[in-house]
Design a protein around this motif. Structure first.
Motif, PDB file in Angstrom:
ATOM      1  N   LEU A 108      -1.285 -54.008   5.216  1.00  0.00           N
ATOM      2  CA  LEU A 108      -0.660 -53.994   3.765  1.00  0.00           C
ATOM      3  C   LEU A 108      -1.377 -53.463   2.833  1.00  0.00           C
ATOM      4  N   PRO A 109      -1.115 -52.377   1.847  1.00  0.00           N
ATOM      5  CA  PRO A 109      -1.651 -52.646   1.205  1.00  0.00           C
ATOM      6  C   PRO A 109      -2.470 -52.587   0.562  1.00  0.00           C
ATOM      7  N   ASN A 110      -3.785 -52.790   0.156  1.00  0.00           N
ATOM      8  CA  ASN A 110      -5.788 -53.290  -0.460  1.00  0.00           C
ATOM      9  C   ASN A 110      -4.115 -53.105  -2.356  1.00  0.00           C
ATOM     10  N   SER A 111      -3.963 -53.362  -3.094  1.00  0.00           N
ATOM     11  CA  SER A 111      -2.763 -53.434  -4.110  1.00  0.00           C
ATOM     12  C   SER A 111      -3.271 -54.659  -4.652  1.00  0.00           C
ATOM     13  N   LEU A 112      -2.738 -55.219  -5.573  1.00  0.00           N
ATOM     14  CA  LEU A 112      -2.168 -56.524  -6.528  1.00  0.00           C
ATOM     15  C   LEU A 112      -0.416 -56.387  -6.371  1.00  0.00           C
ATOM     16  N   GLU A 113      -0.051 -55.525  -5.752  1.00  0.00           N
ATOM     17  CA  GLU A 113       1.144 -56.054  -5.457  1.00  0.00           C
ATOM     18  C   GLU A 113       1.646 -57.042  -4.157  1.00  0.00           C
ATOM     19  N   CYS A 114       0.504 -57.003  -3.705  1.00  0.00           N
ATOM     20  CA  CYS A 114       0.721 -57.848  -2.302  1.00  0.00           C
ATOM     21  C   CYS A 114       0.905 -59.152  -3.129  1.00  0.00           C
ATOM     22  N   VAL A 115       0.090 -59.517  -3.576  1.00  0.00           N
ATOM     23  CA  VAL A 115      -0.162 -61.031  -4.628  1.00  0.00           C
ATOM     24  C   VAL A 115       0.754 -61.429  -5.318  1.00  0.00           C
ATOM     25  N   LEU A 139       3.757 -63.936  -4.671  1.00  0.00           N
ATOM     26  CA  LEU A 139       4.116 -65.147  -6.497  1.00  0.00           C
ATOM     27  C   LEU A 139       5.164 -64.924  -6.473  1.00  0.00           C
ATOM     28  N   GLY A 140       6.560 -64.055  -6.225  1.00  0.00           N
ATOM     29  CA  GLY A 140       7.352 -63.716  -6.964  1.00  0.00           C
ATOM     30  C   GLY A 140       7.203 -63.122  -8.429  1.00  0.00           C
ATOM     31  N   GLU A 141       6.275 -62.667  -8.595  1.00  0.00           N
ATOM     32  CA  GLU A 141       6.138 -62.177  -9.815  1.00  0.00           C
ATOM     33  C   GLU A 141       6.027 -60.810 -10.719  1.00  0.00           C
ATOM     34  N   GLU A 142       5.848 -60.167 -11.569  1.00  0.00           N
ATOM     35  CA  GLU A 142       6.232 -58.517 -10.924  1.00  0.00           C
ATOM     36  C   GLU A 142       4.703 -57.817 -11.107  1.00  0.00           C
ATOM     37  N   ALA A 143       3.835 -57.326 -11.179  1.00  0.00           N
ATOM     38  CA  ALA A 143       2.696 -56.942 -10.483  1.00  0.00           C
ATOM     39  C   ALA A 143       2.047 -56.305 -11.610  1.00  0.00           C
ATOM     40  N   ASP A 144       2.599 -55.896 -13.157  1.00  0.00           N
ATOM     41  CA  ASP A 144       2.341 -55.714 -14.239  1.00  0.00           C
ATOM     42  C   ASP A 144       2.013 -56.652 -15.459  1.00  0.00           C
ATOM     43  N   THR A 145       3.014 -57.780 -14.441  1.00  0.00           N
ATOM     44  CA  THR A 145       2.659 -59.033 -15.258  1.00  0.00           C
ATOM     45  C   THR A 145       1.248 -59.938 -14.544  1.00  0.00           C
ATOM     46  N   LEU A 146       0.767 -59.515 -13.855  1.00  0.00           N
ATOM     47  CA  LEU A 146      -0.365 -60.308 -13.222  1.00  0.00           C
ATOM     48  C   LEU A 146      -1.700 -59.197 -13.767  1.00  0.00           C
ATOM     49  N   HIS A 147      -1.083 -57.933 -13.527  1.00  0.00           N
ATOM     50  CA  HIS A 147      -2.600 -57.296 -14.096  1.00  0.00           C
ATOM     51  C   HIS A 147      -2.953 -57.212 -15.652  1.00  0.00           C
ATOM     52  N   THR A 148      -1.827 -57.612 -16.262  1.00  0.00           N
ATOM     53  CA  THR A 148      -1.951 -57.314 -17.973  1.00  0.00           C
ATOM     54  C   THR A 148      -2.404 -59.074 -18.031  1.00  0.00           C
ATOM     55  N   LEU A 184     -10.182 -60.017 -11.512  1.00  0.00           N
ATOM     56  CA  LEU A 184     -10.060 -58.240 -11.120  1.00  0.00           C
ATOM     57  C   LEU A 184     -11.104 -57.879 -10.607  1.00  0.00           C
ATOM     58  N   ASP A 185     -10.917 -57.771  -9.173  1.00  0.00           N
ATOM     59  CA  ASP A 185     -12.402 -57.187  -8.381  1.00  0.00           C
ATOM     60  C   ASP A 185     -11.986 -56.220  -7.467  1.00  0.00           C
ATOM     61  N   VAL A 242      -8.055 -58.872  -5.946  1.00  0.00           N
ATOM     62  CA  VAL A 242      -8.407 -59.899  -6.846  1.00  0.00           C
ATOM     63  C   VAL A 242      -8.919 -60.123  -6.332  1.00  0.00           C
ATOM     64  N   SER A 243      -9.695 -61.080  -6.847  1.00  0.00           N
ATOM     65  CA  SER A 243     -10.661 -62.209  -6.073  1.00  0.00           C
ATOM     66  C   SER A 243     -10.281 -63.686  -6.588  1.00  0.00           C
ATOM     67  N   PHE A 244     -10.488 -64.983  -5.720  1.00  0.00           N
ATOM     68  CA  PHE A 244     -10.203 -66.051  -6.071  1.00  0.00           C
ATOM     69  C   PHE A 244     -11.514 -66.963  -5.368  1.00  0.00           C
ATOM     70  N   ASP A 245     -12.329 -67.794  -6.478  1.00  0.00           N
ATOM     71  CA  ASP A 245     -12.991 -68.002  -6.428  1.00  0.00           C
ATOM     72  C   ASP A 245     -13.204 -69.289  -6.654  1.00  0.00           C
ATOM     73  N   MET A 246     -11.896 -70.289  -6.911  1.00  0.00           N
ATOM     74  CA  MET A 246     -12.155 -71.545  -6.949  1.00  0.00           C
ATOM     75  C   MET A 246     -12.813 -72.401  -6.504  1.00  0.00           C
ATOM     76  N   SER A 247     -13.435 -73.489  -6.848  1.00  0.00           N
ATOM     77  CA  SER A 247     -14.688 -74.812  -5.798  1.00  0.00           C
ATOM     78  C   SER A 247     -13.564 -74.743  -4.017  1.00  0.00           C
ATOM     79  N   ALA A 248     -13.655 -75.500  -3.372  1.00  0.00           N
ATOM     80  CA  ALA A 248     -13.608 -75.876  -2.594  1.00  0.00           C
ATOM     81  C   ALA A 248     -12.829 -77.478  -2.990  1.00  0.00           C
TER      82      ALA A 248
END
Length: 385
Positions: A119-126, A130-139, A155-156, A163-169
């Motif tokens: 897998l590439p280390n890219s926002l494209e994977c996210v 999600l079935g979204e465009e990478a540009d939409t997420l980046h914006t 973004l990280d 990208v980092s996800f830091d929601m509490s459990a």
């Protein structure tokens, strides 16, 4: 296997199905997992004989109806609507954040896949998951979005997929397991509406609170970020009572965000950020952050850097009263971010007598006994009560 684990596996299968469609090489990383790792992801050996079989299984599993995932979808939809942005990108990121904090097996798989170059280390994977465009997420993530301010997603470049996800459990479990009526339900154990104070301005005369009250009135007329009041001093010296009194006299409803015992500062920070976002549109509300040492002292936990602390102080969207014991230990550059800094001492004799008299009313104790107790200068308001 419990129902929560099964639901999370169904959701993981949805993400993996989409990724495998776009990146067939991901099959190599999945097939190399040991039996325990595969089982934690809800995969068995017969599912992983070839790419075609794995795709078929993942698609079928992801399509299965699941009551918990339906509840998660409803909760996140309500959450996003009440926060003002129910777009697919936002609900998708919230769902993924919920899943990843509750399912470390998928996180480990992603790390392995990036390391294996499947897998590439890219926002494209996210975006694919999600079935979204990478540009939409980046914006969205490059903007000052409430997801960023709550520290749920950011973004990280140091994290997989950038990208980092830091929601509490705690927040994640509530979204998955309990029907929500509002985002405030995520804070039901930590966000408290404070009662009125039992004291009066006369009890805090040496503190000269009139200036604080004036600033709070001006803030209501012309709101601006970064109004911070620091109350510090020994335990039991009346910091919380004074905060309640100041808020009441200024016409504000005071909420406090309680520390999460044994959970670490990251979890409390999530609570504080979400509380501010939920309450920022309410009329005349302010926050009390009691025992704020965990948020302001650099050596406790070590996970909130100086820049993040300063951002908290400069960008808070409502007046905040911070209460702690050891303010002199706070870095000088952080101290300068406070509008008011007030030290609390032990109550004077007059106040001690009034507190004793009110607390002991109806017991008919001799006045001489109360006067003897009033001689003890070390007593705090908390001790007396």
């Amino acid at each position: 296997m419990d129902k929560q684990t099964r639901s999370l596996q169904h959701l993981a299968h949805r993400y993996l199905s989409r990724l495998l469609e776009a990146y067939p090489a991901l099959f190599e990383t999945i097939s190399e997992l040991d039996r325990g790792e595969r089982l934690r992801l809800g995969l068995r050996s017969e599912h992983c004989k070839n790419v075609s079989m794995l795709r078929t299984f993942l698609a079928q599993s992801a399509a299965q109806p699941d009551a918990r995932l339906q509840l998660l979808e409803q909760n996140i939809g309500l959450f996003a609507r009440q926060m003002g942005d129910p777009s697919g990108a936002v609900t998708g990121l919230l769902t993924l954040a919920t899943h990843l904090v509750l399912s470390p097996s998928l996180v480990n798989l992603f790390s392995n896949a990036v390391g294996d170059d499947t897998l590439p280390n890219s926002l494209e994977c996210v975006a694919i998951m999600l079935g979204e465009e990478a540009d939409t997420l980046h914006t969205l993530l490059a903007d000052d979005h409430w997801l960023i301010r709550c520290e749920y997603v950011s973004l990280d470049t140091h994290q997989d997929f950038g990208v980092s996800f830091d929601m509490s459990a705690s927040h994640a479990r509530r979204l998955l397991l309990k029907p929500l009526d509002s985002p405030m339900d995520l804070l039901e154990d930590t966000l408290v509406c404070e009662p009125p104070s039992t004291l009066t301005l006369a009890d805090f005369a040496p503190l000269q609170p009139e200036g604080m009250l004036q600033d709070l009135q001006l803030w209501h007329q012309q709101p601006q970020a970064g109004l911070n009041l620091m109350f510090w001093g020994n335990p039991g010296t009346g910091k919380t009572e004074c905060a309640r009194l100041i808020a009441s006299l200024a016409g504000y409803t005071l909420y406090s965000v309680m520390p999460r015992e044994l959970r670490g500062r990251d979890f409390r920070l999530n609570d504080v950020m979400l509380a501010q976002e939920v309450l920022r549109h309410a009329q005349r509300t302010m926050l009390l952050l009691d025992e704020a040492d965990d948020l302001l002292l650099p050596l406790i936990g070590g996970s909130i850097g100086k820049a993040r602390r300063h951002q908290m102080l400069m960008r808070n969207p409502m007046p905040v009263i911070w209460a702690m014991n050891d303010f002199p230990l706070v870095e000088e550059s952080t101290q300068r971010r406070f509008t008011w800094i007030t030290r609390f001492a032990r109550p004077n004799r007059l106040t001690r007598r009034r507190l004793f008299t009110e607390s002991l009313r109806g017991l008919r104790l001799p006045v001489a006994q109360i006067e003897q107790w009033c001689d003890r200068e070390w007593l705090s308001a908390g001790h007396i009560t």
